[in-house]
Motif scaffolding. Structure first.
Motif: not given
Length: 422
Positions: A359-388
């Motif tokens: 989980v992320l420090p402070g916020t404790h949001i869980p971190v998953h492999a990208p494949e997880h999103a194929k089964e739990h599809i979001p409406d929006y991605y917050l682009l935290l890696a905006w430099n890429y």
């Protein structure tokens, strides 16, 4: 928890010795940006440390207000060099640039500080160089050795430089990519580099560039590992105090904007190139030596801290699912400083195996492999890696074609809708 033994305030500029500071921004006490945690019922023992920024009026180094013990930060480290085509190409470019511009002959010794898993040194090895990494992270030095890169498992210092010179000889190139800004005692590093470099040797340093940080409002670059944010003036000041001289500089777009600075012996054979006085001129023209520039930067940060939570919470109120794209250290600064958490983001995806299942420090949001999103599809991605962003948007065409959208937090929160990124 009591952190007094592992953190100390900064009083004197590590570059010029001055103590005339401008207060820039104070984020309060926050957790370490790379302090990923195992899932738990409680995180009450998670440590937090002061995080703020000052600007030295004498040399215009930007510095954190406090230094955390590097033993806490680096002995077990979650960051690995990104598996990105952009970064791979950038490392190859650096290898070619150093070899050609400073005429490195085959079999030259190349030493890299903060060598991580050894990927940059692998490019030099493929070019016929002898290589040696120096890195304190025990988990990463094991990976580097499996990659065939001999690695000295410690923090670089003047003493370590003497040992390397004794055992391996002088280095034709010492490289520090995105590590120099992590070091408190830069004078000791300069002394070590001077000890280790051959008479015609070059020290190549890549750091996030403060001009890009200010103009892009890239405050997410501010976290406990990044002690310093260098101007060209601060580089020139530092190395002049240690019998070294800035020779050349290149600017790059990677990591949100970086500079590669080349340094040699004061009496070495390489001339100063016009790029050095030119960038000093640009810094003065853009106001990097004026208090007002840093006040404006702080005001623009506050705008993001207001607008990003408002945007995400309005989308959640509409029933939209939001997920973080990437779990970089800089993303943790954004989330923590903006007061975001599990109410706004369901999870984050990241390709780094060391982060997955944690989980992320402070916020404790869980971190998953990208494949997880194929089964739990979001409406929006917050682009935290905006430099890429360019590479990611090209990769995620299908998500966008199906109506998915990206939120870019920096320099001002916005939603990208079309496949072109507009």
């Amino acid at each position: 928890m009591d952190n007094r033994e592992t953190v100390r305030p900064v009083s004197v500029c590590r570059v010029c010795g001055g103590n005339d500071w401008q207060d820039v921004v104070d984020f309060g006490d926050v957790p370490l940006a790379n302090g990923f945690l195992s899932p738990a019922d409680s995180y009450e023992n998670e440590r937090r440390y002061p995080l703020g920024v000052l600007s030295c009026r004498a040399c215009r180094l930007m510095s954190l207000t406090h230094v955390v013990d590097p033993e806490v930060l680096y002995r077990d480290y979650a960051y690995t060099t990104p598996d990105s085509e952009m970064i791979t190409q950038h490392m190859r470019h650096i290898t070619a640039l150093c070899r050609t511009r400073f005429e490195l002959p085959p079999d030259s010794l190349v030493v890299e500080l903060g060598s991580n898993t050894g990927r940059q040194l692998m490019a030099f090895r493929e070019a016929g160089m002898r290589t040696l990494g120096v890195d304190p992270a025990r988990n990463l030095t094991d990976v580097a050795r499996r990659n065939g890169i001999e690695t000295f498992p410690d923090f670089f210092s003047h003493d370590v430089a003497r040992t390397i010179r004794r055992d391996h000889g002088q280095a034709r190139l010492v490289l520090g990519r995105h590590v120099f800004a992590h070091i408190d005692d830069v004078s000791d590093i300069a002394a070590g580099v001077r000890e280790l470099l051959s008479p015609d040797g070059v020290f190549a340093i890549e750091v996030p560039y403060v001009l890009d940080l200010l103009e892009k409002v890239a405050f997410d670059t501010i976290y406990h590992e990044h002690l310093s944010y260098f101007t060209m003036r601060s580089f020139v000041t530092l190395f002049a105090r240690h019998g070294l001289r800035v020779l050349d500089v290149e600017r790059f777009g990677v990591h949100g904007g970086s500079v590669l600075v080349f340094v040699g012996h004061e009496d070495g054979p390489w001339p100063e190139r016009p790029s050095v006085p030119e960038l000093l001129r640009v810094e003065r023209q853009r106001g990097l030596y004026d208090d007002a520039t840093y006040r404006t930067f702080a005001q623009r940060i506050e705008r993001v801290r207001t607008e990003l939570p408002e945007l995400l919470r309005s989308l959640v109120a509409q029933g939209k699912r939001i997920v973080g794209y990437g779990a970089p250290a800089k993303g943790n600064t954004i989330l923590t400083v903006c007061g975001l958490g599990l109410k706004e983001l369901e999870y984050c995806t990241d390709t780094t195996e060391l982060k997955q299942g944690r989980v992320l420090p402070g916020t404790h949001i869980p971190v998953h492999a990208p494949e997880h999103a194929k089964e739990h599809i979001p409406d929006y991605y917050l682009l935290l890696a905006w430099n890429y962003a360019t590479e990611i948007l090209d990769k995620e065409t299908a998500f966008r074609d199906n109506g998915g959208r990206f939120i870019v937090p920096i320099p001002r929160p916005s939603i990208l809708t079309s496949p072109s990124g507009s």
